[in-house]
Design an enzyme around this catalytic site. Structure first.
Site, short mmCIF file in Angstrom:
data_model
loop_
_atom_site.label_atom_id
_atom_site.label_comp_id
_atom_site.label_asym_id
_atom_site.label_seq_id
_atom_site.Cartn_x
_atom_site.Cartn_y
_atom_site.Cartn_z
N HIS A 162 46.71 33.58 47.31
CA HIS A 162 45.69 32.54 47.41
C HIS A 162 45.22 32.14 46.02
O HIS A 162 45.63 31.13 45.49
CB HIS A 162 44.52 33.04 48.28
CG HIS A 162 43.41 32.04 48.44
ND1 HIS A 162 42.08 32.40 48.43
CD2 HIS A 162 43.45 30.71 48.61
CE1 HIS A 162 41.35 31.32 48.58
NE2 HIS A 162 42.17 30.27 48.70
N CYS A 186 38.45 38.91 48.11
CA CYS A 186 37.87 37.68 47.53
C CYS A 186 37.64 36.63 48.60
O CYS A 186 36.55 36.10 48.74
CB CYS A 186 38.78 37.11 46.45
SG CYS A 186 38.84 38.13 44.98
N HIS A 187 38.70 36.28 49.37
CA HIS A 187 38.56 35.21 50.35
C HIS A 187 39.11 35.61 51.71
O HIS A 187 39.39 34.76 52.55
CB HIS A 187 39.24 33.94 49.85
CG HIS A 187 38.74 33.52 48.50
ND1 HIS A 187 39.40 33.86 47.35
CD2 HIS A 187 37.64 32.86 48.10
CE1 HIS A 187 38.73 33.40 46.32
NE2 HIS A 187 37.65 32.79 46.74
N GLY A 188 39.31 36.94 51.90
CA GLY A 188 39.63 37.44 53.24
C GLY A 188 41.04 37.18 53.72
O GLY A 188 41.22 36.76 54.87
#
Lengths: 222, 431
Positions: A162, A186-188
């Site tokens: 990502h 961080c963003h799953g």
């Protein structure tokens, strides 16, 4: 022969004839008045037919030559920014994986980036092979991502596809995510036991670097 | 300002007009180095060297900025980082050699530029301010070059820093504390290296600023010329563009041929092998000399070997060390007074028979000798030659030049630049 010559010379004459006297007149004019203007360079030369002038050639040649020179100088100025020889010299590493027990994984560093080396348990291998590849975001089988006969050795970059965070799950006690592989906090993004993206924003599976077993227990990465 | 007959900038397209009304930068360029700047028609190739110096500064800034991307100012790492640039960084060897020799070529062109000014009297009224700013640029260049030479942290770097900062310790009372303040310690070390790097990065931009003032001051009276006769009218000038852009462009090509020839084929010709040995604060190289462009001043420094005092009493008024330092700085500072030491109204050396003799047979051999002696070890014969040459240097500027200006009978000057060029007097009255 002679006729050819004649026609050639006469053919040239109309072009040359007005030029000679015109140039002389310009010089004479210069000497008497003393003033020189840009016109003398032929910038707006009324004595000649409009269109391409002989002087244009030297202008274009000069500017082109200077342009090529400038571009040649720009090359080292730009290329100095790319990876230097000492950085490239560390482009491949060898890792002894003998000490990694089944179910364990280690983090190592390759090209200044974390690499996960994971010794999958038979259950994890089975789980990875169970998945319907066609339904994945980035369809790959475990076999695609490992070496034949060594399917239990999963080697991936520890860089979330990502935005580049290091996913959790390699060290003991870390969250492995909903699919038992890796989880990027961080963003799953959730990765499964073949480090394939299953849920979350990451677009592709964790990258498998170029690697090879150079002996039973030593892996060369890069 | 410019001459009344200067061509006016006429923006052609709508965009040019729009820009010109809001930020007339193209107009500024046009009037500074374009067709809007009338220049004497008789400039010779010595007038190329101002532009060449500007190009040399640009080369130094561009190569310097990219070198700073790879260099680190640490006493443990600086030397290695330079070697890293030489061996590992893509084209790093080229960038460093270009920067190293670029400094030398900057001084070569600036010395020719100064030579031009000295011979053709470019420092005289109304151009004194241009000269003062020029000497200022020269001083800034010397400081920048010195600090840059320290950065590789080789043997010559370290001992150069030790010796140059040692000059300040010659000052009575405050000398040693001042030296420690400049170095941030008792000897050149991390603090000194770091601040030299910081200042070495800053100074070129200061130089660029003073160059803008230098050119601004130049554009008030316009360029001088080989006859030294002032411009009388339009017939004496040609527009800077295309005449001198073309001539400067040609000169630039020649300059670059020499520059790349040395950079590619003899990159260490002007340097010292000792600087490829890492700095060792416990061992001075056997023969320590500065870079070639400092040699004349170094010779003056070394020429003072005896304390100045009242004979037979043992009373010392000025120590030899201080005298050498004062003389060395004085040799440059006296250039600031040159416009008022040379009082002859005739500018060009061509029309000054006596000045010309002292220039060619006095000053030039004296400077050559100083440069030569500066690079020699301090043996008696070189010291004596340095002393003679250093003495002449000061006598030339402080005594000979003022006297020559008074007693000389100059040759008849041409009535105008045009007359000098065409060889016949103007029939029509000058505009």
């Amino acid at each position: 022969m002679s006729t050819v010559k004649k026609t050639k010379s006469t053919g040239k004459k109309p072009v040359k004839a007005p030029k000679g006297p015109a140039a002389v007149a310009l010089n004479a004019d210069k000497a008497t008045s003393g003033g020189i203007t840009a016109d003398d360079l032929g910038v707006e030369n009324n004595d000649q037919a409009p269109g391409v002038r002989r002087r244009d050639f030297i202008h274009i040649a000069t500017v082109s030559f200077a342009g090529v020179g400038a571009a040649a100088v720009a090359m080292p100025l730009v290329s100095q920014m790319s990876a230097s020889a000492d950085v490239l010299a560390l482009a491949s590493i060898e890792v002894d994986v003998a000490a990694i027990q089944t179910g364990q994984s280690i983090k190592t560093s390759w090209r200044k980036q974390p690499v996960f080396i994971r010794n999958l348990t038979p259950a994890e291998v089975e789980e990875a092979n169970k998945v319907d590849v066609g339904g994945l975001r980035d369809p790959q089988t475990l076999a695609d991502r490992t070496k034949p006969g060594k399917e239990n050795w999963l080697i991936t970059l520890g860089v979330c596809t990502h935005l580049g965070c290091v996913p959790l799950g390699a060290a003991a006690g870390e969250v492995k995510g909903e699919y038992g592989g890796y989880f990027c906090p961080c963003h799953g993004s959730h990765y499964d036991t073949a480090a394939r993206i299953r849920k979350g924003p990451a677009p592709t599976n964790l990258v498998v670097p170029e690697f090879a077993f150079i002996s039973d227990t030593v892996v060369k990465i890069g | 300002m410019s001459f009344p007959w200067a061509q006016e900038y006429k923006p052609q397209g709508t965009v040019s007009k729009w820009v010109d009304e809001r930020l007339p930068l193209p107009r500024l360029v046009y009037n500074a180095v374009g067709a809007g700047y009338p220049v004497p028609r008789n400039l010779n190739y010595f007038w190329n060297f101002g532009v060449l110096a500007g190009v040399a500064l640009v080369i130094q800034i561009v190569t310097g900025i990219v070198l700073a991307m790879h260099y680190y100012a640490s006493v443990d790492g600086a030397f290695n980082s330079v070697e890293h640039i030489m061996r590992d960084v893509n084209a790093g060897w080229f960038l460093r050699y270009a920067h190293m020799n670029g400094a030398s070529f900057f001084f070569i062109v600036v010395y020719i530029h100064i030579f031009r000014g000295l011979f053709y009297g470019s420092y005289k009224a109304p151009r004194e301010m241009i000269w003062l700013l020029g000497v200022t640029i020269f001083l800034l260049m010397m400081a920048t070059a010195f600090m840059g030479y320290v950065l590789p942290w080789g043997q010559m770097s370290f001992w150069g820093a030790q010796v140059i900062t040692g000059f300040f310790s010659a000052i009575p009372l405050v000398g040693e504390p001042l030296r420690q303040l400049l170095l941030g310690g008792f000897a050149p070390d991390q603090a000194a290296l770091n601040r030299f790097f910081s200042l070495h990065y800053l100074m070129p931009f200061v130089i660029a600023g003073v160059i803008i003032l230098h050119i601004w001051a130049l554009h008030i009276p316009g360029s001088s010329n080989p006859t030294g006769v002032s411009i009388k009218g339009e017939q004496d000038t040609v527009p800077f563009h295309p005449y001198y852009t073309a001539k400067d462009g040609f000169g630039l090509g020649i300059f670059l041929i020499f520059f790349v020839a040395v950079t590619f084929f003899a990159p260490n010709m002007l340097g010292h092998p000792d600087n490829y040995i890492p700095a060792n604060p416990l061992s001075t190289p056997a023969h320590i000399v500065p870079e070639w462009y400092f040699l004349p001043f170094y010779a003056i420094l070394k020429a003072f070997t005896v304390d100045f005092g009242i004979p037979f009493t043992g009373v010392i008024i000025i120590e030899a060390k201080l005298m050498g330092v004062l003389a060395m700085f004085g040799s440059i500072l006296l250039l600031f007074f040159l416009p008022w030491l040379d009082t002859s109204p005739v500018r060009s050396g061509h029309y000054r028979p006596l000045f010309r003799k002292f220039f060619w047979f006095g000053l030039i051999p004296c400077l050559v000798l100083l440069t030569y002696c500066g690079g020699k070890p301090p043996y008696t014969q070189w010291v004596i030659l340095s002393q003679i040459a250093a003495a002449y240097y000061f006598i030339h500027f402080l005594i000979i030049l003022p006297i020559v200006s008074r007693i000389e009978r100059p040759l008849p000057l041409p009535n105008s630049i045009t007359e000098a060029v065409t060889g016949k007097p103007l029939e029509t009255a000058a505009a």
